[in-house]
Design a protein around this motif. Structure first.
Motif, PDB file in Angstrom:
ATOM      1  N   VAL A 111       0.831  -1.206   0.000  1.00 15.44           N
ATOM      2  CA  VAL A 111       0.000   0.000   0.000  1.00 15.44           C
ATOM      3  C   VAL A 111       0.869   1.262   0.000  1.00 15.44           C
ATOM      4  CG1 VAL A 111      -1.659   1.328   1.345  1.00 15.44           C
ATOM      5  CG2 VAL A 111      -1.963  -1.110   1.089  1.00 15.44           C
ATOM      6  N   ILE A 151      -9.712  -3.545  -5.485  1.00 17.07           N
ATOM      7  CA  ILE A 151      -9.761  -3.031  -4.119  1.00 17.07           C
ATOM      8  C   ILE A 151      -8.677  -1.970  -3.916  1.00 17.07           C
ATOM      9  CG2 ILE A 151      -9.442  -3.639  -1.681  1.00 17.07           C
ATOM     10  CD1 ILE A 151     -10.793  -6.247  -2.176  1.00 17.07           C
ATOM     11  N   SER A 186      -9.638   1.272  -5.482  1.00 20.92           N
ATOM     12  CA  SER A 186     -10.698   1.954  -4.738  1.00 20.92           C
ATOM     13  C   SER A 186     -10.107   2.646  -3.516  1.00 20.92           C
ATOM     14  CB  SER A 186     -11.805   0.980  -4.354  1.00 20.92           C
ATOM     15  OG  SER A 186     -11.434   0.201  -3.243  1.00 20.92           O
ATOM     16  N   PHE A 187      -9.115   2.017  -2.888  1.00 22.58           N
ATOM     17  CA  PHE A 187      -8.517   2.667  -1.716  1.00 22.58           C
ATOM     18  C   PHE A 187      -7.731   3.912  -2.124  1.00 22.58           C
ATOM     19  CE2 PHE A 187      -5.063   3.159   1.462  1.00 22.58           C
ATOM     20  CZ  PHE A 187      -5.871   3.562   2.515  1.00 22.58           C
ATOM     21  N   PHE A 199     -10.115   6.510  -2.820  1.00 23.84           N
ATOM     22  CA  PHE A 199     -10.690   6.929  -1.546  1.00 23.84           C
ATOM     23  C   PHE A 199      -9.811   7.995  -0.887  1.00 23.84           C
ATOM     24  CE2 PHE A 199     -10.812   6.158   3.110  1.00 23.84           C
ATOM     25  CZ  PHE A 199     -12.134   6.476   3.361  1.00 23.84           C
ATOM     26  N   LEU A 200      -8.487   7.828  -1.022  1.00 24.29           N
ATOM     27  CA  LEU A 200      -7.548   8.789  -0.429  1.00 24.29           C
ATOM     28  C   LEU A 200      -7.377  10.033  -1.281  1.00 24.29           C
ATOM     29  CD1 LEU A 200      -4.601   6.573   0.827  1.00 24.29           C
ATOM     30  CD2 LEU A 200      -6.358   7.690   2.182  1.00 24.29           C
ATOM     31  N   LEU A 256      -5.872   9.725  -4.171  1.00 22.67           N
ATOM     32  CA  LEU A 256      -4.654   9.455  -4.938  1.00 22.67           C
ATOM     33  C   LEU A 256      -4.948   8.635  -6.186  1.00 22.67           C
ATOM     34  CD1 LEU A 256      -2.126   8.576  -2.107  1.00 22.67           C
ATOM     35  CD2 LEU A 256      -1.910  10.439  -3.734  1.00 22.67           C
ATOM     36  N   GLY A 279     -14.308   3.988  -5.145  1.00 23.63           N
ATOM     37  CA  GLY A 279     -13.546   4.484  -4.003  1.00 23.63           C
ATOM     38  C   GLY A 279     -13.752   5.978  -3.795  1.00 23.63           C
ATOM     39  N   LEU A 299     -17.124   6.587  -2.275  1.00 17.10           N
ATOM     40  CA  LEU A 299     -17.092   6.252  -0.847  1.00 17.10           C
ATOM     41  C   LEU A 299     -16.498   7.408  -0.041  1.00 17.10           C
ATOM     42  CD1 LEU A 299     -15.812   2.681   0.015  1.00 17.10           C
ATOM     43  CD2 LEU A 299     -17.009   4.201   1.535  1.00 17.10           C
ATOM     44  N   GLY A 333     -19.419   0.963  -1.311  1.00 13.95           N
ATOM     45  CA  GLY A 333     -18.635  -0.103  -0.696  1.00 13.95           C
ATOM     46  C   GLY A 333     -19.177  -1.471  -1.061  1.00 13.95           C
ATOM     47  N   LEU A 334     -20.513  -1.594  -1.064  1.00 12.06           N
ATOM     48  CA  LEU A 334     -21.134  -2.865  -1.450  1.00 12.06           C
ATOM     49  C   LEU A 334     -20.746  -3.246  -2.873  1.00 12.06           C
ATOM     50  CD1 LEU A 334     -24.829  -2.990  -0.175  1.00 12.06           C
ATOM     51  CD2 LEU A 334     -22.991  -4.606   0.271  1.00 12.06           C
ATOM     52  N   ILE A 374     -17.978  -2.528  -4.463  1.00 12.77           N
ATOM     53  CA  ILE A 374     -16.602  -3.043  -4.446  1.00 12.77           C
ATOM     54  C   ILE A 374     -16.597  -4.467  -3.880  1.00 12.77           C
ATOM     55  CG2 ILE A 374     -14.255  -2.675  -3.605  1.00 12.77           C
ATOM     56  CD1 ILE A 374     -15.098   0.254  -3.046  1.00 12.77           C
ATOM     57  N   PHE A 375     -17.328  -4.645  -2.772  1.00 17.24           N
ATOM     58  CA  PHE A 375     -17.371  -5.923  -2.084  1.00 17.24           C
ATOM     59  C   PHE A 375     -17.894  -7.023  -3.006  1.00 17.24           C
ATOM     60  CE2 PHE A 375     -19.649  -8.496   1.345  1.00 17.24           C
ATOM     61  CZ  PHE A 375     -18.503  -9.161   1.736  1.00 17.24           C
ATOM     62  N   ALA A 421     -15.454  -7.823  -5.782  1.00 17.29           N
ATOM     63  CA  ALA A 421     -14.297  -8.582  -5.293  1.00 17.29           C
ATOM     64  C   ALA A 421     -14.692 -10.008  -4.939  1.00 17.29           C
ATOM     65  CB  ALA A 421     -13.680  -7.885  -4.090  1.00 17.29           C
TER      66      ALA A 421
END
Lengths: 295, 305
Positions: free
Chosen positions: A140, A225, A228-229, A232-233, A235, A245, A248, A266-267, A269-270, A273
């Protein structure tokens, strides 16, 4: 498998037959196909333009909430964009990141793994060293730092995810090549005087296919995933592009009153995945001759 | 065994050298490091001055050697933002991260090992299938989303637990669960397969033949022998734990190293980013080394080769 009396007309039929017996694999296959279809068909199935703002209708709750309407089934976000349409278009972002990042990583990894496994010696030692080194980085942190240096954008995200995830493909390919090389049919090809490159291309590479496909599938879920993170940030894929992301992260600001803005992306993405992971697991069992007998 | 450890140690040191080099090169990837660090509106004079001051005008190999020399003395320079020594910032934040990581680790062990054991004992039963499915779902769960869901449920809806910061022990609960859950699938799978291997051994059959109680067999002869490989794998997974900590700390505004890293990356504070990447990778390399040695100690085929 040979004990069963089923006749397969085509390879595809055989795949379906086996997946029918492997229920979780089937669930994965269905979810994945659904995801791909949604991504491809987005403009035809999305009820609204994902960028269309209607500030008067901001924070419309989903249809099952008090005050929700069928007009916006999943409600609207903080600037009145239709959430369902954004989730549908978000599948495009996730799928393209999955496909591009995995293609980049798999191409680098397979080539290096083939070289390491086939030539061994110094080549192997150098490549294995790079594999170990890349795997030592906390993934990460490395991805975040690289995106920050390159600049956050859609293209840079999948390039960074591609160039940071290749070691797993290289490691699997190398191990497989070392195993396949000792197989009788490769020894036979060598005895017949087939050239080194020809052996790699026509004998070793086709037999690698199964393991590589499994790694690619599981890694697709992983990069989705990861993307998406990063988004989310802030970036990753930049707003207003509808990435799950990013949605979210926008929804998180309102999670006290309007938690659906954070739960729904989120659902998505979930489920994506889970679908891809289950498919990967199913494929792993499918390609494993011992497991296949149990199925 | 000795040659094996020396060989592994040698590779670990080479890896650390490589990691330091890659981290050094990070700034040069986009071409000019000064352009990466300074904002686009910086004047030409500012850029030149900064280049002089930071030594970016020297040949890259000289810069690399200098950087290497500094890292060897644990001198990572000053933060661009707070102007404090990077090492001081890091040692300030390290305790919070250690506490969170330890707590998350305990949560995962407390849940994953019993589940893994049950799964192995009742292989292919309904319980085993449910546990395996649970592991699959856990793998697909984005950790940061799990954190947000826990915040919405326990922090906002029920109001039971605080949702950010680390003022009281209560603040630890949600982040520890989030980080713990991210490790459960791998620990559980490892426990299940290690336990399966052990239960197929002859001495288990002998113990059963002697009429020793089932509980006693599973714990005394089964788990006792299965636990070491599991611990070894956890060491090898140190990188996953670290990545999970970065994500968790960011979601819960936990004032540890992960959050420090995220803010440093977002602010372009490169000395801090470099130091965090290098130190965390060194940690992973040596945790992996310990895992490898532990596995070798357990496996006679490696030990005597």
């Amino acid at each position: 498998m040979n004990s069963t009396k089923v006749q397969y007309n085509t390879r595809l039929q055989k795949v379906f037959w086996i997946f029918r017996k492997h229920r979780l694999g089937l669930v994965g296959l269905v979810l994945t196909i659904l995801l791909v279809l949604v991504a491809i068909m987005a403009p035809y199935i999305a009820p609204y333009d994902p960028y269309d703002q209607d500030i008067m209708k901001r924070f419309t709750p989903p249809v099952w909430h008090e005050g929700g309407s069928t007009e916006h089934i999943l409600g609207t976000d903080h600037v009145g964009r239709d959430l369902l349409s954004r989730v549908i278009y978000g599948a495009r972002i996730s799928m393209s990141v999955g496909i591009f990042a995995v293609s980049i990583a798999a191409s680098i990894g397979i080539v290096l793994g083939l070289l390491a496994g086939h030539f061994m010696g110094t080549t192997d030692r150098i490549i294995s060293y790079f594999i170990d080194m890349m795997m030592a980085f906390p993934y990460v942190l490395l991805a975040m730092a690289l995106v920050a240096v390159f600049g956050a954008s859609f293209t840079n995200v999948f390039i960074v995810l591609g160039i940071t995830t290749w070691p797993i493909y290289a490691r699997v390919t190398r191990t497989e090549v070392l195993r396949i090389k000792e197989m009788d049919y490769v020894l036979a090809a060598r005895a017949f005087g087939m050239g080194r490159i020809k052996i790699i291309v026509s004998e070793i590479f086709p037999n690698l296919f199964n393991s590589i496909i499994v790694v690619c599938t599981v890694q697709t879920a992983f990069v989705i995933i990861s993307e998406s993170f990063l988004s989310f940030l802030g970036l990753g894929v930049q707003p207003p592009i509808p990435s799950w992301g990013g949605m979210l992260s926008e929804g998180r600001a309102y999670m006290l009153e309007m938690s659906w803005l954070a739960t729904i992306p989120g659902l998505a993405i979930f489920f994506a995945a889970i679908g891809i992971n289950l498919l990967g697991d199913g494929l792993r069992d499918f390609f494993d001759p011992y497991k296949r007998k149990q199925i | 065994m000795k040659t094996y450890i020396i060989k592994k140690l040698f590779i670990a040191i080479l890896t650390v050298i490589g990691v330091i080099t890659v981290t050094f090169l990070l700034l040069y990837l986009s071409g000019d490091p000064v352009a990466t660090i300074l904002p686009p509106e910086a004047s030409a004079a500012d850029i030149e001055e900064f280049r002089e001051k930071m030594g970016f005008n020297q040949p890259i190999i000289v810069q690399w050697a200098q950087f290497f020399g500094q890292v060897a003395q644990f001198d990572f320079g000053e933060s661009y933002i707070s102007k404090q020594p990077v090492i001081a910032l890091i040692s300030d934040r390290a305790p919070a991260s250690l506490i969170l990581t330890a707590a998350g680790f305990l949560v995962s062990i407390a849940i994953a090992i019993p589940l893994g054991v049950i799964s192995a004992i009742k292989r292919f039963s309904i319980i085993d299938n449910i546990v395996t499915l649970f592991a699959l779902l856990g793998q697909a769960m984005p950790i940061y989303w799990l954190g947000i869901l826990l915040v919405i449920l326990f922090g906002l809806r029920l109001g039971w637990l605080p949702i950010s910061g680390n003022d009281t022990p209560k603040h630890l609960i949600l982040p520890a669960i989030t980080l713990g859950v991210s490790l459960i699938p791998i620990v559980m799978r490892m426990t299940r397969s290690a336990m399966n291997d052990v239960l197929e051994q002859d001495y288990i059959r002998t113990a059963k033949a002697f009429g020793i109680s089932k509980a006693s067999i599973f714990v005394k002869y089964g788990l006792k022998n299965a636990i070491l490989p599991v611990i070894a794998v956890v060491f090898v997974q140190a990188g996953t734990l670290l990545s999970g900590a970065v994500v968790t700390e960011t979601v819960f505004a936990w004032p540890g190293l992960g959050r420090l890293a995220t803010t440093a990356i977002l602010a372009g504070d490169y000395p801090l980013v470099r130091a965090l990447v290098i130190l965390s990778t060194v940690f992973v390399v040596f945790a992996n080394l310990m895992g490898d040695i532990l596995i070798a100690k357990l496996d006679a085929r490696i030990r005597f080769n």
